[in-house]
Design a protein around this motif. Structure first.
Motif, PDB file in Angstrom:
ATOM      1  N   GLU A 169      47.057  41.928  25.217  1.00 24.26           N
ATOM      2  CA  GLU A 169      46.912  41.391  26.569  1.00 24.26           C
ATOM      3  C   GLU A 169      48.159  40.586  26.883  1.00 24.26           C
ATOM      4  N   THR A 170      48.276  40.136  28.113  1.00 28.87           N
ATOM      5  CA  THR A 170      49.442  39.355  28.524  1.00 28.87           C
ATOM      6  C   THR A 170      49.647  38.185  27.573  1.00 28.87           C
ATOM      7  N   ASN A 217      47.531  48.241  27.025  1.00 28.25           N
ATOM      8  CA  ASN A 217      46.685  47.083  27.322  1.00 28.25           C
ATOM      9  C   ASN A 217      45.273  47.284  26.767  1.00 28.25           C
ATOM     10  N   GLY A 218      44.775  46.275  26.037  1.00 26.83           N
ATOM     11  CA  GLY A 218      43.409  46.316  25.516  1.00 26.83           C
ATOM     12  C   GLY A 218      43.261  46.990  24.169  1.00 26.83           C
ATOM     13  N   GLU A 265      53.194  49.451  29.269  1.00 22.59           N
ATOM     14  CA  GLU A 265      52.317  48.323  28.935  1.00 22.59           C
ATOM     15  C   GLU A 265      50.888  48.591  29.386  1.00 22.59           C
ATOM     16  N   GLU A 266      50.723  49.190  30.567  1.00 21.98           N
ATOM     17  CA  GLU A 266      49.383  49.483  31.081  1.00 21.98           C
ATOM     18  C   GLU A 266      48.595  50.364  30.105  1.00 21.98           C
ATOM     19  N   PHE A 296      54.234  41.083  25.303  1.00 24.08           N
ATOM     20  CA  PHE A 296      53.498  41.858  26.290  1.00 24.08           C
ATOM     21  C   PHE A 296      53.442  41.092  27.613  1.00 24.08           C
ATOM     22  N   GLY A 297      53.821  41.777  28.679  1.00 22.67           N
ATOM     23  CA  GLY A 297      53.849  41.163  29.997  1.00 22.67           C
ATOM     24  C   GLY A 297      55.218  40.640  30.391  1.00 22.67           C
TER      25      GLY A 297
END
Length: 174
Positions: A4-5, A58-59, A54-55, A44-45
Motif C-alpha cells: 500500500e502507499t 497494490n494489495g 503500482e496499481e 510504493f506511491g
C-alpha cells in the motif's frame, strides 16, 4: 503486510518488451532481470514508475508472484520528438567527467537534470561539433511484460518518507 502507499516493496522480476509495428507485435524479448542477488526496491506511491505498474501490485503480499503486461499507453507512452535535441559536444568534455569513448553513437550518457536528479540521454548521431541526443525514456514505445515475485513488503521509515526513496542495504545511502 500488504503493499500500500508508503510501504517499501522488494521485487525480483524479468522484464520483456514488445512493440507493434505495422499491426504486427514483435516477440517479447528480455531487457532486464532482477534476481535475489540484485532485487529491485522502491517506495510504493513515490516510485516514479508507471501508475498502472503500482496499481497492479497494490494489495499484494510478500511471497506472491505477479505477471502482467503494461501497454505502451500504460507504461512510458510514445516517443516525444521534442525530447530529441542537438547539443554541442563541448558540453561533454573531460572537465565535466566525460571521455571520448562515452560519446559514441548508441551509448547512454549519465546526466543530471536542473534539480540534480539523475537522467540519461541516448546518443543517436555524432554530427561533428554536435551530438543528436534522445532524452525519451529508453522504454517509450514498448509494451512491458513483467513476471516476478514480491520478496519483501515493510513499512517505510520516517526518513524514507521524507526523502522519497528507500534507504539502507537496498536503497540510497544518505
Amino acid at each position: 503486510m500488504k503493499i500500500e502507499t508508503n510501504t517499501v516493496v522488494g521485487l525480483t522480476y524479468e522484464l520483456k518488451v514488445s512493440k507493434f509495428e505495422d499491426e504486427i507485435e514483435s516477440a517479447p524479448f528480455s531487457v532486464e532481470i532482477r534476481d535475489e542477488e540484485d532485487p529491485f526496491y522502491f517506495l510504493f506511491g513515490q516510485s516514479g514508475l508507471p501508475e498502472k505498474f503500482e496499481e497492479l501490485l497494490n494489495g499484494q503480499s510478500q511471497g506472491e508472484d505477479f505477471s502482467f503486461t503494461l501497454a505502451v499507453n500504460e507504461a512510458y507512452g510514445e516517443p516525444d520528438d521534442e525530447l530529441i535535441i542537438n547539443l554541442p559536444k563541448s558540453q561533454f568534455s573531460d572537465q565535466q567527467g566525460f571521455n571520448p569513448e562515452m560519446l559514441a553513437e548508441g551509448n547512454f550518457l549519465p546526466l543530471m537534470d536542473e534539480n540534480g536528479y539523475p537522467m540519461q540521454a541516448k546518443i543517436l548521431k555524432d554530427l561533428g561539433e554536435e551530438l543528436l541526443l534522445d532524452f525519451n525514456h529508453p522504454l517509450v514505445g514498448f509494451d512491458l511484460h513483467f513476471d516476478g515475485k514480491i520478496i519483501e513488503v515493510r513499512e517505510a521509515s520516517k526518513e524514507e518518507l521524507e526523502h522519497g526513496h528507500v534507504h539502507g542495504e537496498h536503497g540510497m545511502h544518505d
